[in-house]
Scaffold this motif. Structure first.
Motif, PDB file in Angstrom:
ATOM      1  N   LYS A  35       0.832  -1.212   0.000  1.00 21.36           N
ATOM      2  CA  LYS A  35       0.000   0.000   0.000  1.00 21.36           C
ATOM      3  C   LYS A  35       0.865   1.259   0.000  1.00 21.36           C
ATOM      4  O   LYS A  35       0.559   2.222  -0.704  1.00 21.36           O
ATOM      5  N   ASN A  36       1.921   1.253   0.798  1.00 16.33           N
ATOM      6  CA  ASN A  36       2.782   2.436   0.856  1.00 16.33           C
ATOM      7  C   ASN A  36       3.464   2.685  -0.481  1.00 16.33           C
ATOM      8  O   ASN A  36       3.664   3.836  -0.894  1.00 16.33           O
ATOM      9  N   MET A  37       3.852   1.623  -1.164  1.00 18.58           N
ATOM     10  CA  MET A  37       4.486   1.781  -2.474  1.00 18.58           C
ATOM     11  C   MET A  37       3.528   2.415  -3.479  1.00 18.58           C
ATOM     12  O   MET A  37       3.896   3.339  -4.216  1.00 18.58           O
ATOM     13  N   ILE A  38       2.300   1.933  -3.515  1.00 18.65           N
ATOM     14  CA  ILE A  38       1.337   2.450  -4.487  1.00 18.65           C
ATOM     15  C   ILE A  38       0.853   3.837  -4.088  1.00 18.65           C
ATOM     16  O   ILE A  38       0.580   4.686  -4.952  1.00 18.65           O
ATOM     17  N   LEU A  39       0.731   4.097  -2.799  1.00 23.96           N
ATOM     18  CA  LEU A  39       0.420   5.463  -2.359  1.00 23.96           C
ATOM     19  C   LEU A  39       1.473   6.435  -2.878  1.00 23.96           C
ATOM     20  O   LEU A  39       1.143   7.523  -3.383  1.00 23.96           O
ATOM     21  N   GLY A  40       2.738   6.061  -2.746  1.00 19.19           N
ATOM     22  CA  GLY A  40       3.812   6.913  -3.251  1.00 19.19           C
ATOM     23  C   GLY A  40       3.745   7.090  -4.754  1.00 19.19           C
ATOM     24  O   GLY A  40       3.970   8.181  -5.276  1.00 19.19           O
ATOM     25  N   LYS A  41       3.412   6.019  -5.466  1.00 21.26           N
ATOM     26  CA  LYS A  41       3.326   6.108  -6.925  1.00 21.26           C
ATOM     27  C   LYS A  41       2.214   7.061  -7.366  1.00 21.26           C
ATOM     28  O   LYS A  41       2.432   7.927  -8.233  1.00 21.26           O
ATOM     29  N   VAL A  42       1.032   6.902  -6.785  1.00 18.96           N
ATOM     30  CA  VAL A  42      -0.103   7.757  -7.170  1.00 18.96           C
ATOM     31  C   VAL A  42       0.163   9.206  -6.758  1.00 18.96           C
ATOM     32  O   VAL A  42      -0.121  10.145  -7.516  1.00 18.96           O
ATOM     33  N   PHE A  43       0.699   9.398  -5.565  1.00 13.83           N
ATOM     34  CA  PHE A  43       1.011  10.752  -5.096  1.00 13.83           C
ATOM     35  C   PHE A  43       2.027  11.424  -6.026  1.00 13.83           C
ATOM     36  O   PHE A  43       1.864  12.593  -6.415  1.00 13.83           O
ATOM     37  N   ASN A  44       3.078  10.701  -6.408  1.00 14.94           N
ATOM     38  CA  ASN A  44       4.104  11.279  -7.263  1.00 14.94           C
ATOM     39  C   ASN A  44       3.599  11.499  -8.686  1.00 14.94           C
ATOM     40  O   ASN A  44       4.026  12.445  -9.360  1.00 14.94           O
ATOM     41  N   GLY A  45       2.696  10.611  -9.151  1.00 17.43           N
ATOM     42  CA  GLY A  45       2.092  10.845 -10.460  1.00 17.43           C
ATOM     43  C   GLY A  45       1.273  12.123 -10.474  1.00 17.43           C
ATOM     44  O   GLY A  45       1.326  12.909 -11.429  1.00 17.43           O
ATOM     45  N   ARG A  46       0.518  12.354  -9.401  1.00 23.20           N
ATOM     46  CA  ARG A  46      -0.252  13.592  -9.281  1.00 23.20           C
ATOM     47  C   ARG A  46       0.678  14.799  -9.191  1.00 23.20           C
ATOM     48  O   ARG A  46       0.421  15.845  -9.790  1.00 23.20           O
ATOM     49  N   TRP A  47       1.779  14.643  -8.446  1.00 20.77           N
ATOM     50  CA  TRP A  47       2.747  15.747  -8.339  1.00 20.77           C
ATOM     51  C   TRP A  47       3.308  16.124  -9.705  1.00 20.77           C
ATOM     52  O   TRP A  47       3.492  17.309 -10.010  1.00 20.77           O
ATOM     53  N   SER A  48       3.586  15.128 -10.541  1.00 18.33           N
ATOM     54  CA  SER A  48       4.124  15.395 -11.877  1.00 18.33           C
ATOM     55  C   SER A  48       3.129  16.195 -12.720  1.00 18.33           C
ATOM     56  O   SER A  48       3.506  17.134 -13.433  1.00 18.33           O
TER      57      SER A  48
ATOM     58  N   SER B  57      -5.820  14.955 -11.997  1.00 18.16           N
ATOM     59  CA  SER B  57      -5.156  15.203 -10.718  1.00 18.16           C
ATOM     60  C   SER B  57      -6.126  14.999  -9.560  1.00 18.16           C
ATOM     61  O   SER B  57      -5.765  14.399  -8.530  1.00 18.16           O
ATOM     62  N   HIS B  58      -7.352  15.460  -9.735  1.00 15.83           N
ATOM     63  CA  HIS B  58      -8.362  15.279  -8.682  1.00 15.83           C
ATOM     64  C   HIS B  58      -8.712  13.804  -8.507  1.00 15.83           C
ATOM     65  O   HIS B  58      -8.904  13.330  -7.376  1.00 15.83           O
ATOM     66  N   PHE B  59      -8.782  13.060  -9.618  1.00 15.15           N
ATOM     67  CA  PHE B  59      -9.064  11.625  -9.535  1.00 15.15           C
ATOM     68  C   PHE B  59      -7.968  10.911  -8.745  1.00 15.15           C
ATOM     69  O   PHE B  59      -8.257  10.062  -7.884  1.00 15.15           O
ATOM     70  N   LEU B  60      -6.719  11.246  -9.017  1.00 14.34           N
ATOM     71  CA  LEU B  60      -5.611  10.620  -8.292  1.00 14.34           C
ATOM     72  C   LEU B  60      -5.657  10.987  -6.808  1.00 14.34           C
ATOM     73  O   LEU B  60      -5.368  10.157  -5.941  1.00 14.34           O
ATOM     74  N   TYR B  61      -6.027  12.239  -6.539  1.00 15.64           N
ATOM     75  CA  TYR B  61      -6.130  12.683  -5.142  1.00 15.64           C
ATOM     76  C   TYR B  61      -7.197  11.885  -4.395  1.00 15.64           C
ATOM     77  O   TYR B  61      -6.994  11.472  -3.249  1.00 15.64           O
ATOM     78  N   GLU B  62      -8.329  11.659  -5.041  1.00 16.55           N
ATOM     79  CA  GLU B  62      -9.411  10.915  -4.398  1.00 16.55           C
ATOM     80  C   GLU B  62      -9.108   9.426  -4.285  1.00 16.55           C
ATOM     81  O   GLU B  62      -9.726   8.723  -3.481  1.00 16.55           O
ATOM     82  N   THR B  63      -8.171   8.933  -5.078  1.00 18.37           N
ATOM     83  CA  THR B  63      -7.805   7.517  -5.023  1.00 18.37           C
ATOM     84  C   THR B  63      -6.949   7.204  -3.804  1.00 18.37           C
ATOM     85  O   THR B  63      -6.960   6.068  -3.314  1.00 18.37           O
TER      86      THR B  63
ATOM     87  N   ALA C 286      -5.608   4.085 -11.547  1.00 19.13           N
ATOM     88  CA  ALA C 286      -4.828   5.317 -11.403  1.00 19.13           C
ATOM     89  C   ALA C 286      -3.819   5.448 -12.532  1.00 19.13           C
ATOM     90  O   ALA C 286      -3.635   6.538 -13.094  1.00 19.13           O
ATOM     91  N   ALA C 287      -3.159   4.332 -12.898  1.00 18.82           N
ATOM     92  CA  ALA C 287      -2.176   4.375 -13.984  1.00 18.82           C
ATOM     93  C   ALA C 287      -2.857   4.703 -15.314  1.00 18.82           C
ATOM     94  O   ALA C 287      -2.311   5.455 -16.135  1.00 18.82           O
ATOM     95  N   GLU C 288      -4.056   4.164 -15.523  1.00 16.67           N
ATOM     96  CA  GLU C 288      -4.789   4.449 -16.754  1.00 16.67           C
ATOM     97  C   GLU C 288      -5.106   5.939 -16.867  1.00 16.67           C
ATOM     98  O   GLU C 288      -4.936   6.545 -17.934  1.00 16.67           O
ATOM     99  N   GLN C 289      -5.554   6.540 -15.772  1.00 19.63           N
ATOM    100  CA  GLN C 289      -5.841   7.975 -15.780  1.00 19.63           C
ATOM    101  C   GLN C 289      -4.564   8.798 -15.975  1.00 19.63           C
ATOM    102  O   GLN C 289      -4.551   9.777 -16.716  1.00 19.63           O
ATOM    103  N   TYR C 290      -3.516   8.400 -15.312  1.00 25.34           N
ATOM    104  CA  TYR C 290      -2.242   9.126 -15.403  1.00 25.34           C
ATOM    105  C   TYR C 290      -1.725   9.127 -16.843  1.00 25.34           C
ATOM    106  O   TYR C 290      -1.346  10.173 -17.390  1.00 25.34           O
TER     107      TYR C 290
END
Length: 322
Positions: A109-122, A143-149, A169-173
């Motif tokens: 979970k921590n790994m994927i949280l970091g991935k989604v957070f960093n994707g949104r940051w980008s 960005s909002h979708f990733l935030y809500e995920t 999340a990856a599909e949206q990114y």
């Protein structure tokens, strides 16, 4: 003191790497093009036909310096691995965690949280720097979708559910990844993520960057005594560095993806291989894929907390003799 995370990239096809005392020497047609002390290096990435001497490979393995070999076209060939290090009790605990889904998911979970957070940051970085050059509304929606995920990821109780959220999340990114490419649109048009084989220029460069990053993660895990082949989220398969793939998940958007976007946006790469080599000369000594968090993350998995390491820029060396 050894400087961590210096990586030497050797790009010229005809070069040969050898050992001279405590130095790596780069030779081309009996001419010395470069000499670097081994104690300053963490990794060596070689894109040559001739490779390296057994003495150099042995010295790198003994000093836990990662050494990877690619064909001049970028196909991964091999990497050197020395004696196993670390506490056997640590590895046995890693295997127990991997076999227990309730414990594995805490790490995953921590790994994927970091991935989604960093994707949104980008995405947010592009909105901040280039709001007038992109479809602002489209990027903000993703960005909002990733935030809500993010809260949904924290609540998952099974790996399958986590993989499902990560996939969405990856599909949206990647649905807006083409909007993040600001230059050379005619040569670097991105429609969807594909691999094995990549079907367009952007996917080819992304896959290449991910391959290098996976090797860096595997070397970091080896250096602290963990088994890179036994992961928590990626399932076990023969010859698959599952834990290295787990470790690199949160690093993909901020290291590999941003690196590729920077190359394209600053016109440091282009379609033809010859143009790539010419433009690569302008990239000497600039930060490349320096994964500044790899070793601390690997140490975290080894239950060594609050570790700080000296971080230096990645060394990118184009051995052209110029």
């Amino acid at each position: 003191m050894r400087k961590l995370l210096n990586t030497l990239y050797v790009m010229t096809e005809s070069c040969y790497l050898t050992l001279d005392g405590e130095n790596i020497v780069i030779i081309d047609d009996e001419k010395t093009l470069g000499r670097f002390p081994l104690h300053t290096l963490e990794n060596i990435v070689c894109f040559t036909y001739k490779g390296a001497t057994p003495a150099l490979m042995g010295a790198c393995a003994e000093r836990k310096i990662g050494m990877s070999f690619f064909s001049p076209r970028g196909k991964f060939l091999a990497r050197t691995v020395g004696r196993e290090y670390g506490n056997v009790l640590l590895r046995k605990e890693q295997y127990r965690i991997s076999d227990n889904q309730d414990r594995s998911i805490l790490y995953a979970k921590n790994m994927i949280l970091g991935k989604v957070f960093n994707g949104r940051w980008s995405i947010e970085r592009t909105l901040r720097d280039h709001a007038y050059r992109v479809d602002e509304e489209k990027l903000r929606q993703v960005s909002h979708f990733l935030y809500e995920t993010l809260p949904d990821i924290e609540k998952v109780s099974s790996l399958d559910e986590l993989r499902g959220l990560e996939g969405k999340a990856a599909e949206q990114y990647f649905s807006v990844f083409n909007d993040l490419i600001l230059n050379q649109k005619e040569d670097f048009l991105f429609s969807t993520r594909n691999r094995r084989p990549p079907l367009d220029n952007v996917n080819a460069v992304l896959s290449f960057a991910y391959t290098i990053l996976a090797g860096e993660c595997a070397n970091a895990l080896y250096s602290v005594g963990l088994d890179p082949y036994v992961g928590f989220m990626h399932s076990d398969r023969p010859a698959r560095v599952s834990l290295a793939l787990d470790l690199m998940e949160e690093l993909r958007p901020i290291l590999a993806d941003r690196f590729v976007l920077t190359l394209i946006s600053l016109t440091m790469t282009s379609r033809t291989r010859r143009e790539w080599r010419i433009l690569a000369k302008n990239f000497v000594y600039r930060p490349c894929l320096a994964p500044a968090r790899l070793r601390p993350l690997a140490l975290f998995f080894a239950k060594i907390h609050h570790t700080r390491s000296e971080i230096s820029n990645q060394l990118f060396y184009e051995c052209e003799g110029s």
